[in-house]
Design an enzyme around this catalytic site. Structure first.
Site, PDB file in Angstrom:
ATOM      1  N   SER A 407       0.811  -1.212   0.000  1.00 42.42           N
ATOM      2  CA  SER A 407       0.000   0.000   0.000  1.00 42.42           C
ATOM      3  C   SER A 407       0.849   1.267   0.000  1.00 42.42           C
ATOM      4  CB  SER A 407      -0.923   0.017   1.220  1.00 42.42           C
ATOM      5  OG  SER A 407      -0.163  -0.081   2.414  1.00 42.42           O
ATOM      6  N   HIS A 428      -2.945  -3.114  -5.578  1.00 44.94           N
ATOM      7  CA  HIS A 428      -3.302  -2.736  -4.211  1.00 44.94           C
ATOM      8  C   HIS A 428      -4.790  -2.953  -4.000  1.00 44.94           C
ATOM      9  CE1 HIS A 428      -3.808   0.609  -0.980  1.00 44.94           C
ATOM     10  NE2 HIS A 428      -3.727  -0.585  -0.437  1.00 44.94           N
ATOM     11  N   GLU A 440      -6.191  -0.368  -6.897  1.00 44.12           N
ATOM     12  CA  GLU A 440      -5.147   0.522  -7.416  1.00 44.12           C
ATOM     13  C   GLU A 440      -4.133  -0.330  -8.172  1.00 44.12           C
ATOM     14  OE1 GLU A 440      -4.214   4.557  -4.977  1.00 44.12           O
ATOM     15  OE2 GLU A 440      -3.766   2.723  -3.901  1.00 44.12           O
ATOM     16  N   ASN A 478      -3.437   6.351  -0.232  1.00 45.15           N
ATOM     17  CA  ASN A 478      -2.762   6.478   1.053  1.00 45.15           C
ATOM     18  C   ASN A 478      -1.932   7.750   1.155  1.00 45.15           C
ATOM     19  OD1 ASN A 478      -3.800   4.271   2.384  1.00 45.15           O
ATOM     20  ND2 ASN A 478      -2.241   2.874   1.629  1.00 45.15           N
TER      21      ASN A 478
END
Length: 695
Positions: A407, A428, A440, A478
């Site tokens: 991540s 991800h 992702e 993130n």
């Protein structure tokens, strides 16, 4: 009639709609339909009219691009009026799909016949809209108000056979649809079927208890928070049970226009197009390679969920872990997840059994030797991941793709541990991986175009919404989370509490507050990442120690029963001990605490998202502003009715957002350095993508 062909079959006229690919209700199609209706009315030799779709479907609905624009005549309303006023019966023959305005076109006909595999529905609510062509008036008259409420507020497709049971479809075709439709029309004109005026039908709407609607509103109150359309729909269905059709239809038209021009609808339509754009790669033309077998390394929560994603899509999966004990825990978790799905009614037992049978476990690396794709889902540590990738590179077949579920970590550094960097990328998944729709897809600098194309095609197989991210710390989601999470931590030091901030976010529309989300994810996971990063952190940058102090107390969130909150089961309870800790940190840092208004908390957090999103966009980490919105709505709980952080900023006015960021920069320092793209986008009238330099 370029979009509608008109023919005669004896004394029955047939209007065939031809506006591929989905026969959307464009102006040309509406003009052709009106001409067909008038031609059948004027022809004394015609006793009935059949409307049928050409190609693969009936009429899938209105053109979404037309919403919010002035109506061009003939409007759908004019066609509906003409159908309802027709002295000659009209039969709608439905195959494929009849959604939204397409279904309302069919409902305006006196009779309906459908192919056995056809689907109908009122999906408008998913775009912040509501039926606008009489849907809230037809459904209660045909199927009763309880069914009408579920169908029109849920927006989900309805199978033709179910609609037939409800009385919305009159017949299911047994042979060729047109031939059976002509038989139905002959039955009507011969008197075998009685004449009827459905607008005057009251059998299913008489003496309806108003409590039905009050209870339905109460039941869905939390689910519909921040929305307009479902509330309006209930009002209109309720009105159908006490007003004439004409009066109810007028009420529906007014409510539709209110929804059509609402910010909720603008936001949801933006996301509709953004999700479809996210899968388009302007610089990748390579063909996807076939993927027939999958390997997943790591049988923990993420690895188990990822294995389920592939198994649910019909792909065989080998789940690898280092010990029989770890593997058994993972398989038990998977079996439990399937059992839960069956018990909730979201998956039939047969499908769960078939999916579970596609997953086999192993502790031997060699079990992955024939996999076309291997996904690593081990501990978030660079050294560990590089070791795993060296092992995988040694045993995987030459063409296999190696993907990491990291991540935050550098994809290229992981790829560098292999002899095949072109076959390495990030996938991800979001937890729980078997539930969350977002994926992702992280493109490393050496990821080959074919590898990327294969990943995007695989995402479609998994029915995931895939968004491309370049290789940068935190990728898209993130990285923004780090930016606004940091500001939330600073707000704690300055006077806020975790429960105040969480309340502000949930009142805005997030399903869960930031600190409650951290507790659910596990505070120790991010703590270990911070411990790895802290030695390289610039000394001059502000850093809040509150989260570290909480972890040092052994409070790791829900799993320990204590984190930012105390927990009674999963119920979060504000904890005075945490407030005492926060106050002591503020004193230690020399920060004078003060009351912080909710409005300031919300603006600061959202502006942090937008400014960081502008940086991500300017750096090419995200291809489009809409990609950022798709990530944040589908992966981080940003309310869909707000459109995502970049759309929210655009709707709020980028000039005012830029001014706020400049002010925060003066007050709070380097983290708030305004993105130059933010200023350029404000100058471009709020168009983020237009502000980007040409590629």
């Amino acid at each position: 009639m370029t979009h509608v062909s008109y023919t005669r079959h004896g004394d029955i006229a047939v209007a065939t709609v031809n506006n591929p690919p989905v026969n959307a209700l464009s102006l040309g199609l509406r003009q052709g339909l009106m001409q067909a209706i008038e031609a059948s009315r004027a022809d004394a030799g015609v006793r009935a009219l059949v409307i049928i779709g050409g190609g693969s479907t009936f009429v899938a609905g209105a053109d979404i691009n037309d919403f919010g624009k002035p109506y061009e005549e003939p409007s759908l309303y004019a066609i509906i009026d003409a159908l309802m006023a027709s002295s000659k019966p009209v039969v709608a023959a439905i195959h494929g799909t009849a959604f939204g305005g397409g279904l309302e076109l069919a409902l305006s006909c006196q009779w309906r016949i459908a192919s056995p595999d056809a689907q109908i529905g009122q999906p408008e609510v998913k775009l912040g809209l509501m039926p606008g062509g009489g849907g809230t008036q037809w459904w209660p008259r045909l199927a009763g108000p309880a069914v009408a409420l579920e169908v029109t507020t849920g927006g989900n497709p309805v199978a033709a056979r179910q609609a037939h049971e409800w009385g919305v479809i009159d017949r299911i075709a047994e042979g060729k649809l047109l031939e059976d439709a002509l038989v139905l029309a002959q039955d009507v004109v011969s008197g075998t079927l009685p004449a009827r005026n459905l607008a005057e039908s009251t059998d299913k709407i008489r003496s309806v208890d108003p409590a039905l609607f009050d209870e339905f509103r109460r039941k869905n109150q939390r689910k519909w928070k921040g929305q307009l359309a479902p509330w309006k729909i209930v009002d209109c269905v309720e009105a159908a049970c006490r007003l004439s059709f004409a009066e109810g239809f007028r009420l529906e038209k007014d409510a539709f226009r209110e929804c059509e021009h609402s910010y909720q609808s603008r936001s949801l339509i933006h996301l509709f197009f953004a999700e479809r754009a996210a899968g388009k790669l302007p610089d990748v033309t390579d063909t996807a390679a076939p993927v027939a077998s999958i390997g997943v390394v790591g049988a923990g929560t993420m690895g188990a969920g990822i294995a389920m994603c592939f198994a649910n899509a019909g792909l065989p999966v080998t789940l690898l872990d280092t010990s029989d004990e770890a593997l058994a825990r993972g398989m038990k978790l998977i079996a439990g997840n399937y059992a839960t799905s069956v018990s909730r009614g979201s998956m039939p037992q047969s499908r769960a059994d078939a999916a579970l049978a596609r997953i086999r476990g192993s502790t031997e690396d060699s079990a992955l030797a024939d996999a076309d794709l291997i996904v690593e889902a081990v501990f978030e540590d660079m050294a560990i991941k590089q070791t795993v990738f060296r092992r995988l590179d040694a045993i995987a077949k030459p063409g296999a793709i190696l993907a990491t579920n990291t991540s935050t970590l550098d994809i290229d550094a992981i790829a560098g541990a292999t002899s095949r960097p072109g076959k390495v990328l990030g996938l991800h998944f979001f937890s729980p991986a078997n539930v969350m729709r977002l994926l992702e897809v992280v493109r490393g600098p050496r990821t080959a175009p074919e590898t990327l194309a294969t990943a995007m095609a695989l995402a479609r197989t998994l029915r995931k919404i895939a968004v491309i991210s370049a290789n940068a710390y935190g990728f898209i989601g993130n990285r923004i989370l780090a930016a606004y999470g940091r500001e939330a931590d600073f707000l704690l030091e300055e006077g806020a509490t975790p429960w105040q901030i969480d309340r502000v976010l949930t009142e805005f529309g997030f399903p869960m507050g930031l600190f409650a989300m951290r507790d659910m994810a596990g505070l120790d996971v991010i703590w270990r990442i911070r411990q790895q990063e802290n030695p390289t952190r610039a000394a001059h940058l502000r850093y809040s120690p509150i989260a570290d102090r909480i972890c040092e107390m052994g409070r790791f969130g829900q799993k320990t029963g204590r984190g930012y909150y105390l927990y009674d089961g999963r119920t979060a309870i504000p904890d005075p001990e945490i407030e005492t800790l926060i106050v002591s940190v503020s004193a230690e840092l020399g920060i004078a605490r003060k009351d912080i208004p909710d409005t300031e908390i919300l603006q600061r957090l959202l502006c942090a998202m937008a400014n960081e999103g502008a940086r991500i966009l300017a750096e090419g980490v995200a291809l489009r502003a809409g990609d950022i919105d798709v990530v944040y709505v589908n992966g981080y709980g940003f309310p869909a009715t707000r459109g995502g952080p970049m759309w929210w900023a655009r709707e709020a006015g980028l000039t005012s957002i830029h001014d706020a960021v400049v002010a925060y920069h003066r007050q709070h320092g380097d983290y708030w350095t305004p993105s130059p793209l933010l200023a350029r986008a404000a100058e471009c009238g709020g168009d983020w993508d237009a502000a980007l330099p040409p590629v």
